[in-house]
Scaffold this motif. Structure first.
Motif, PDB file in Angstrom:
ATOM      1  N   ALA A 389       0.891  -1.083   0.066  1.00  0.00           N
ATOM      2  CA  ALA A 389       0.127   0.043  -0.026  1.00  0.00           C
ATOM      3  C   ALA A 389       0.872   1.202   0.195  1.00  0.00           C
ATOM      4  CB  ALA A 389      -0.955   0.129   1.286  1.00  0.00           C
ATOM      5  N   LEU A 390       0.701   2.274  -0.892  1.00  0.00           N
ATOM      6  CA  LEU A 390       1.214   3.215  -0.993  1.00  0.00           C
ATOM      7  C   LEU A 390       0.723   4.491  -0.044  1.00  0.00           C
ATOM      8  CD1 LEU A 390       1.722   3.567  -4.767  1.00  0.00           C
ATOM      9  CD2 LEU A 390       3.269   2.619  -3.183  1.00  0.00           C
ATOM     10  N   ALA A 391       1.753   5.364   0.428  1.00  0.00           N
ATOM     11  CA  ALA A 391       1.135   6.296   1.648  1.00  0.00           C
ATOM     12  C   ALA A 391       0.111   7.226   1.000  1.00  0.00           C
ATOM     13  CB  ALA A 391       2.314   7.020   2.121  1.00  0.00           C
ATOM     14  N   GLU A 392       0.420   7.450  -0.323  1.00  0.00           N
ATOM     15  CA  GLU A 392      -0.533   8.410  -0.959  1.00  0.00           C
ATOM     16  C   GLU A 392      -1.885   7.746  -1.559  1.00  0.00           C
ATOM     17  OE1 GLU A 392       2.589   7.802  -3.945  1.00  0.00           O
ATOM     18  OE2 GLU A 392       2.475   7.960  -1.732  1.00  0.00           O
ATOM     19  N   GLY A 393      -1.921   6.517  -1.194  1.00  0.00           N
ATOM     20  CA  GLY A 393      -2.924   5.775  -1.509  1.00  0.00           C
ATOM     21  C   GLY A 393      -2.760   4.927  -2.896  1.00  0.00           C
ATOM     22  N   GLY A 394      -3.702   3.858  -2.752  1.00  0.00           N
ATOM     23  CA  GLY A 394      -3.551   2.925  -4.050  1.00  0.00           C
ATOM     24  C   GLY A 394      -2.413   1.703  -3.729  1.00  0.00           C
ATOM     25  N   HIS A 395      -2.069   1.204  -4.770  1.00  0.00           N
ATOM     26  CA  HIS A 395      -1.163   0.019  -4.487  1.00  0.00           C
ATOM     27  C   HIS A 395       0.294   0.335  -5.165  1.00  0.00           C
ATOM     28  CE1 HIS A 395      -5.062  -1.610  -3.370  1.00  0.00           C
ATOM     29  NE2 HIS A 395      -4.200  -2.455  -2.491  1.00  0.00           N
ATOM     30  N   GLY A 396       1.134  -0.579  -5.043  1.00  0.00           N
ATOM     31  CA  GLY A 396       2.548  -0.278  -5.458  1.00  0.00           C
ATOM     32  C   GLY A 396       3.300  -1.611  -5.448  1.00  0.00           C
ATOM     33  N   LEU A 397       4.371  -1.800  -6.464  1.00  0.00           N
ATOM     34  CA  LEU A 397       5.376  -2.824  -6.012  1.00  0.00           C
ATOM     35  C   LEU A 397       6.779  -2.320  -5.660  1.00  0.00           C
ATOM     36  CD1 LEU A 397       4.204  -4.604  -9.491  1.00  0.00           C
ATOM     37  CD2 LEU A 397       3.616  -5.273  -7.152  1.00  0.00           C
ATOM     38  N   GLU A 398       7.427  -3.168  -5.025  1.00  0.00           N
ATOM     39  CA  GLU A 398       8.913  -2.800  -4.709  1.00  0.00           C
ATOM     40  C   GLU A 398       9.747  -3.509  -5.581  1.00  0.00           C
ATOM     41  OE1 GLU A 398      12.341  -3.248  -0.938  1.00  0.00           O
ATOM     42  OE2 GLU A 398      10.166  -4.109  -0.778  1.00  0.00           O
ATOM     43  N   THR A 399      10.629  -2.826  -6.411  1.00  0.00           N
ATOM     44  CA  THR A 399      11.401  -3.326  -7.371  1.00  0.00           C
ATOM     45  C   THR A 399      12.656  -3.901  -6.725  1.00  0.00           C
ATOM     46  OG1 THR A 399      12.680  -1.257  -7.730  1.00  0.00           O
ATOM     47  CG2 THR A 399      10.597  -1.503  -9.017  1.00  0.00           C
ATOM     48  N   ALA A 400      13.381  -4.496  -7.451  1.00  0.00           N
ATOM     49  CA  ALA A 400      14.622  -5.195  -6.893  1.00  0.00           C
ATOM     50  C   ALA A 400      15.801  -4.198  -6.294  1.00  0.00           C
ATOM     51  CB  ALA A 400      15.494  -6.093  -7.904  1.00  0.00           C
TER      52      ALA A 400
END
Length: 434
Positions: A389-400
């Motif tokens: 979960a991103l702080a500003e809302g929505g979702h994200g992925l952590e890259t390598a």
């Protein structure tokens, strides 16, 4: 105040700093990743994604890197159902008298088989959609014109069937049907005692009966809408084989029509009792599944829709929606106003199984019906556990290298989720958060 969270190792050759917003933001992102994974797990448990004949791959380990892949995602939903032969329907038995023989429940009857016996006379199953609504036979002319009177059961006072060379039943007193609007004009037929005028019945019910008579091997007449003297002769041969008086007339209670083979249900009467409308029930011989589908979420239940039926032994067979009830019903305890929950209204959905052998010898029991809700093809996917979960809302992925990229999520299915975004590409390595 100093942030004491250690810097994660991004690997050799990587000089990229933390994402925009600094280390504090990154710490928050990592902290909420576990919560996102838990939410996704709940989504899967509710049946909003996943399923199928093959289970999803084992979830990747936390901290590992997985690639963004391109695939087809299919959303499947499971509902409970019951395997059986369908609802039992009363047979339209029109014979009158005392029940003297009944079949065992679950017996399969085909064309020409005896369904039950009334006054020790067989009631025979024939195939057709038109019910038996009158006696079928020849009507002999009475002296002075007209036809011999009948008593409604086919008993008359004519000179028999008038078939050349055939024995006249009852010493010249034949069984004849009462006059009918669909009867043909009287036809003179030579007999041993001279010439007798008989009236031939006509109608679609005659065609239906003659079709069955010929299928049973009793021929010698033209299969059409006319009940002729040749038809009566074939009926007498059939009656001889049944062990009943050879009258050449078929009484209204002598046969019962159905669309095909039947499986007898539990009798509604006992031996020695008077036959009634519910004397014997039946179902089809093919096993099927009945599902009480939520009326608020039955859009999948469309005739012809392909589904999978999971049997109690774990095997899965192909099924097809055959019918959907139009009248919703609520279980005991009332119905939910929002159309969901324990009191939700339901619609009966019948699923047929074409390959009956695939069911084996199982006749009844609880099953699970699985149907496809949505499907997306050729989309980018990642394991649902990779979402943060991103702080500003929505979702994200952590890259390598520890960066976080925002993504838009789509369909959740098979333990994966559809993702899209300007920074997402096929083959991109993303980390499963710890």
């Amino acid at each position: 105040m100093t942030d004491t969270v250690p810097q994660l190792d991004d690997g050799p050759g990587t000089d990229a700093g933390p994402p925009r917003g600094g280390r504090g933001r990154r710490t928050a992102l990592i902290a909420v990743a576990v919560a996102v994974a838990a939410v996704v797990a709940v989504v899967g448990a509710l049946g909003l994604g996943g399923g199928g004949d093959e289970g999803p791959d084992a979830p990747p380990r936390t901290g590992s890197l997985v690639p963004v892949t391109r695939a087809t995602l299919t959303e499947r939903t499971r509902v409970d159902g019951r395997l059986g032969y369908g609802a039992e329907t009363p047979l339209p038995v029109k014979a009158t008298g005392t029940v003297t023989w009944l079949p065992e429940a679950g017996t399969t009857a085909e064309r020409g088989d005896t369904l039950l016996r009334v006054d020790d006379r067989p009631v025979v199953l024939l195939y057709g959609s038109l019910p038996m609504y009158r006696d079928l036979g020849l009507t002999t002319a009475a002296p002075g014109g007209g036809t011999a009177p009948g008593d409604g059961t086919g008993e008359g006072t004519g000179e028999g069937t008038g078939v050349p060379g055939e024995r006249q039943p009852d010493g010249g007193t034949g069984k004849a049907t009462a006059a009918s609007p669909s009867a043909a004009p009287a036809v003179p037929v030579p007999t041993g005692a001279g010439t007798t005028a008989v009236t031939e019945l006509r109608g679609m019910d005659v065609l239906q009966f003659e079709t069955n008579l010929a299928a049973l091997g009793y021929t010698g007449f033209t299969v059409d809408e006319r009940f002729t003297a040749r038809t009566a002769a074939a009926v007498e041969r059939w009656q001889k084989a049944l062990g009943v008086p050879q009258t050449g007339t078929v009484g209204i209670g002598d046969v019962v029509y159905s669309g095909g083979k039947v499986r007898t249900g539990r009798p509604g009467v006992r031996l020695g009792e008077a036959v009634g409308e519910n004397a014997l029930t039946y179902t089809g011989t093919a096993r099927k599944v009945v599902v009480d589908a939520s009326a608020a979420d039955a859009s999948w239940a469309v005739r012809g829709t392909t589904v999978r039926v999971r049997l109690p032994d774990g095997t899965s067979v192909k099924g097809e929606v055959a019918s959907v009830g139009r009248q919703a019903s609520a279980p005991e305890g009332g119905s939910g106003e929002d159309g969901s929950g324990p009191g939700a209204a339901t619609l009966p959905v019948t699923v047929t199984i074409e390959d009956q052998k695939s069911v084996g010898r199982l006749e009844s029991g609880p099953v699970t019906v699985e149907y496809v809700g949505r499907e997306v093809e050729d989309v980018l996917t990642v394991p649902v556990a990779a979402l943060v979960a991103l702080a500003e809302g929505g979702h994200g992925l952590e890259t390598a290298n520890g960066d976080f990229v925002a993504v838009k999520t789509g369909l959740f299915a098979d333990g994966k989720v559809e993702v899209s975004g300007p920074a997402v590409r096929e083959g991109l390595k993303v980390r499963i958060p710890e």
